[in-house]
Design an enzyme around this catalytic site. Structure first.
Site, mmCIF file in Angstrom:
data_model
loop_
_atom_site.group_PDB
_atom_site.id
_atom_site.type_symbol
_atom_site.label_atom_id
_atom_site.label_comp_id
_atom_site.label_asym_id
_atom_site.label_seq_id
_atom_site.Cartn_x
_atom_site.Cartn_y
_atom_site.Cartn_z
ATOM 1 N N THR A 170 67.374 83.660 14.997
ATOM 2 C CA THR A 170 67.389 82.953 16.269
ATOM 3 C C THR A 170 65.969 82.939 16.813
ATOM 4 O O THR A 170 65.256 83.929 16.700
ATOM 5 C CB THR A 170 68.390 83.605 17.252
ATOM 6 N N GLU A 187 73.288 86.364 18.808
ATOM 7 C CA GLU A 187 73.439 87.829 18.781
ATOM 8 C C GLU A 187 74.866 88.265 19.087
ATOM 9 O O GLU A 187 75.223 89.423 18.911
ATOM 10 C CB GLU A 187 72.508 88.468 19.828
ATOM 11 N N LYS A 208 60.763 80.328 40.878
ATOM 12 C CA LYS A 208 60.650 81.280 41.987
ATOM 13 C C LYS A 208 59.851 80.630 43.098
ATOM 14 O O LYS A 208 58.641 80.541 43.042
ATOM 15 C CB LYS A 208 60.007 82.579 41.505
ATOM 16 N N TRP A 214 65.106 82.142 44.464
ATOM 17 C CA TRP A 214 65.256 81.627 43.106
ATOM 18 C C TRP A 214 65.966 80.279 43.158
ATOM 19 O O TRP A 214 67.023 80.148 43.781
ATOM 20 C CB TRP A 214 66.087 82.593 42.253
HETATM 21 P P1 AMP Z 1 71.694 80.554 20.693
HETATM 22 O O1 AMP Z 1 71.585 81.931 20.205
HETATM 23 O O2 AMP Z 1 70.738 79.601 20.053
HETATM 24 O O3 AMP Z 1 73.092 80.025 20.651
HETATM 25 O O4 AMP Z 1 71.263 80.566 22.230
HETATM 26 C C1 AMP Z 1 71.923 81.389 23.160
HETATM 27 C C2 AMP Z 1 71.520 80.975 24.544
HETATM 28 O O5 AMP Z 1 71.955 79.648 24.817
HETATM 29 C C3 AMP Z 1 72.140 81.812 25.636
HETATM 30 O O6 AMP Z 1 71.472 83.035 25.834
HETATM 31 C C4 AMP Z 1 72.049 80.875 26.830
HETATM 32 O O7 AMP Z 1 70.754 80.892 27.400
HETATM 33 C C5 AMP Z 1 72.270 79.524 26.202
HETATM 34 N N1 AMP Z 1 73.680 79.129 26.362
HETATM 35 C C6 AMP Z 1 74.684 79.251 25.484
HETATM 36 N N2 AMP Z 1 75.828 78.759 25.992
HETATM 37 C C7 AMP Z 1 75.559 78.342 27.244
HETATM 38 C C8 AMP Z 1 76.330 77.749 28.310
HETATM 39 N N3 AMP Z 1 77.612 77.470 28.166
HETATM 40 N N4 AMP Z 1 75.686 77.471 29.466
HETATM 41 C C9 AMP Z 1 74.367 77.734 29.625
HETATM 42 N N5 AMP Z 1 73.594 78.279 28.665
HETATM 43 C C10 AMP Z 1 74.174 78.580 27.491
#
Ligand code: AMP
Length: 543
Positions: A186, A330, A440, A445
């Site tokens: 990732t 993860e 910010k 925020w």
């Molecule tokens: P990945 O490991 O590439 O799937 O990325 C994970 C990240 O994607 C998370 O830590 C979030 O920041 C973002 N993410 C995943 N699902 C959502 C969701 N439903 N809404 C907003 N962000 C999301």
């Protein structure tokens, strides 16, 4: 006193055996380069996975702990690789072909992949990478002999020839359920990609959780088309959950544009699907422009990034229910989901939408808390927002061969997700931002996600992103970057007027910039780092 229950390890091979025996004639339809639309069954997938396992052992000397890389789209051969590799105790390393070539070379070398199994279209990419690859002993092209591409690669093999003549049955070996099964890197925003190493137990437990009614809620009558690629967190676990539930699968290969997806949904009677908002944007735009309807799709899971409310509404107009889900590589990846329970379904539409926009409640198995900058837990009152920390049996306890990244992410047995969120008294989590994307402004925020969702509700806005820009008085202020629908005439002032009343006045963007397209990451999210670079010379009015 110990209970008197059998101690059978939770192994991935048991899922394939279950499907092959109990759902032998259930089908998998794949889009492939050499065979066109290819139809097979779980019985045949079981036999071919056995053949592949024999070939890996006898021809390539692959055993426990060896890594095999894949560069492939969703199809039946990639499915066979998942099961054959992990079935013999080796590790299936899915590689995202959309990453930059240097990152792919880094990942293959870091994982120490022994072989690569690749779709024909990735042969030129691997030829380009070959001089940098330190551990790869050979490359197998996922094709039959007749469609093998010409290549300069040494030790090149044909997948179908590899399987030919191998026994179609196998006694899958038994080993400890915490044996590593698969590996997925990732990308952080800085530094090199990090490897998440799943094991058999985590995979089996996650698959069970994924199917639950308060998660994706898969049903016996479902036909699944996983739009999410098998190189993005194991197609969110669907490659395991579907055979476990005995569901037919439709594998779209590289055909992920709106028109191709609609064609596949309708041709195969797909009822359930899952993917990131960017893909759904393409599909919904296609439906809007063509006037076509989805006649069989009942539910979609949307995750990977926050879907705007307008997307949920557009699906509902098509008679499709949206389950919003959140997670990360993860986390195998599922953490929370937001299907409507009886209480939510009975709410007036506006209230219901508020809940659907939230990322949802933890599925069983995932524990979650939000913490402040000092690591102190914050109340679940829907107001306090803090860094989301998680733990559970399918959540990474560290990164593969990366002590520094592990030390940064794992704190007192919890994984710091990098997401900032509120949790309300009913357990609904709502992400306000990635920790690094939050704006910010004067000590307050501002949520970039809330602004983006509000902007995309404008009928002329196709896609929107909000980034922070330096400001002499407020430190940072939001800038809205918009992609208009084709032929739309809307101006910045009209969009700002549209946003008034939808977000707090002090949270309104200071300006709107129009672009032809937004940069996206390899998993389809808006690439804010690149967007910030593209707009680094832009100055806010009055700044
Ligand atoms: P990945 O490991 O590439 O799937 O990325 C994970 C990240 O994607 C998370 O830590 C979030 O920041 C973002 N993410 C995943 N699902 C959502 C969701 N439903 N809404 C907003 N962000 C999301």
């Amino acid at each position: 006193m110990q209970g008197l229950m059998m101690d059978r390890p939770l192994l991935i091979s048991s899922i394939l055996e279950h499907a092959a025996q109990n759902h032998a004639n259930t089908t998998m339809v794949s889009q492939t380069a050499d065979l066109g639309v290819h139809r097979t069954t779980y019985a045949e997938l079981g036999q071919r996975s056995a053949q592949l396992a024999h070939a890996l052992q006898s021809m390539f000397n692959i055993g426990i702990g060896d890594r095999i890389g894949t560069l492939a789209w969703n199809d039946h051969r990639h499915f066979e690789l998942y099961y054959a590799i992990s079935g013999i105790g080796a590790i299936c390393h899915t590689i995202n072909p959309r990453l930059f070539p240097e990152q792919i070379a880094y990942i293959i070398n870091h994982a120490k992949d022994a072989y690569l199994f690749i779709d024909p279209m990735f042969v030129p990419l691997v030829e380009q990478l070959a001089p940098q690859l330190e551990t790869v002993r050979g490359v197998v092209v996922l094709s039959d002999e007749a469609h093998m591409p010409d290549s300069t690669l040494a030790n090149l093999h044909c997948y179908e020839s590899l399987l030919e003549g191998q026994p179609t049955t196998i006694e899958w070996p038994t080993f400890d359920e915490t044996t590593a099964s698969s590996l997925c890197y990732t990308s952080g925003t800085t530094g090199n990609p990090r490897g998440v190493l799943y094991h058999h137990r985590s995979t089996v437990l996650h698959s069970l959780a994924l199917m639950m009614p308060n998660a994706l809620g898969l049903m016996p009558s479902d036909i699944e088309l996983p739009v999410v690629p098998m190189f993005h967190a194991n197609a969110w676990g669907l490659v395991y959950a579907c055979p476990m539930a005995g569901l037919p699968m439709v594998m779209p290969g590289p055909k992920l544009d709106g028109a191709s997806l609609v064609e596949q949904f309708e041709r195969e009677g797909v009822t359930h699907s899952a993917g990131v908002p960017t893909i759904w944007l393409g599909l919904l735009n296609y439906l809007r422009e063509s006037g076509k309807k989805l006649t069989t799709l009942r539910r979609v899971a949307i995750g990977g990034a926050a879907p705007p409310q307008s997307m949920i509404e557009a699906f509902e107009d098509q008679g499709v229910e949206v389950v919003h889900a959140w997670g990360m590589t993860e986390m195998s990846p599922l953490g929370t989901a937001s299907p409507l329970d009886a209480r939510a379904a009975a709410q007036p539409v506006a209230e219901r939408r508020r809940l659907q926009i939230k990322q949802g409640r933890c599925v069983w198995g995932v524990e979650m808390k939000i913490v402040d900058d000092q690591g102190q837990s914050l109340p679940h009152d829907g107001e306090a927002s803090g860094l989301v920390m998680v733990r559970g049996p399918w959540i990474a306890s560290g990164y593969f061969r990366d002590d520094e990244a592990t030390a940064e992410a794992i704190q007192d047995g919890w994984l710091a997700t990098g997401d900032v969120a509120t949790i309300d008294a009913d357990g609904y989590m709502e992400i306000t931002d990635r920790a690094k994307d939050v704006i910010k402004s004067g000590g307050e925020w501002i949520s970039s996600i809330a602004l983006e969702n509000a902007a995309v509700a404008h009928p002329d806005v196709a896609e929107a992103a909000v980034i922070a820009k330096p400001h002499p008085r407020w430190v940072e202020r939001p800038l809205l970057v918009v992609v208009k629908h084709a032929q739309a005439e809307v101006g910045g002032d009209q969009i700002l007027a549209f946003l008034e009343g939808k977000v707090a006045k002090w949270g309104l963007p200071d300006d709107v910039v129009f672009v032809d397209e937004l940069p996206h990451t390899a998993t389809g999210k808006i690439a804010k780092v690149r967007l910030r670079e593209q707009l680094q010379d832009y100055q806010l009015p009055g700044a």
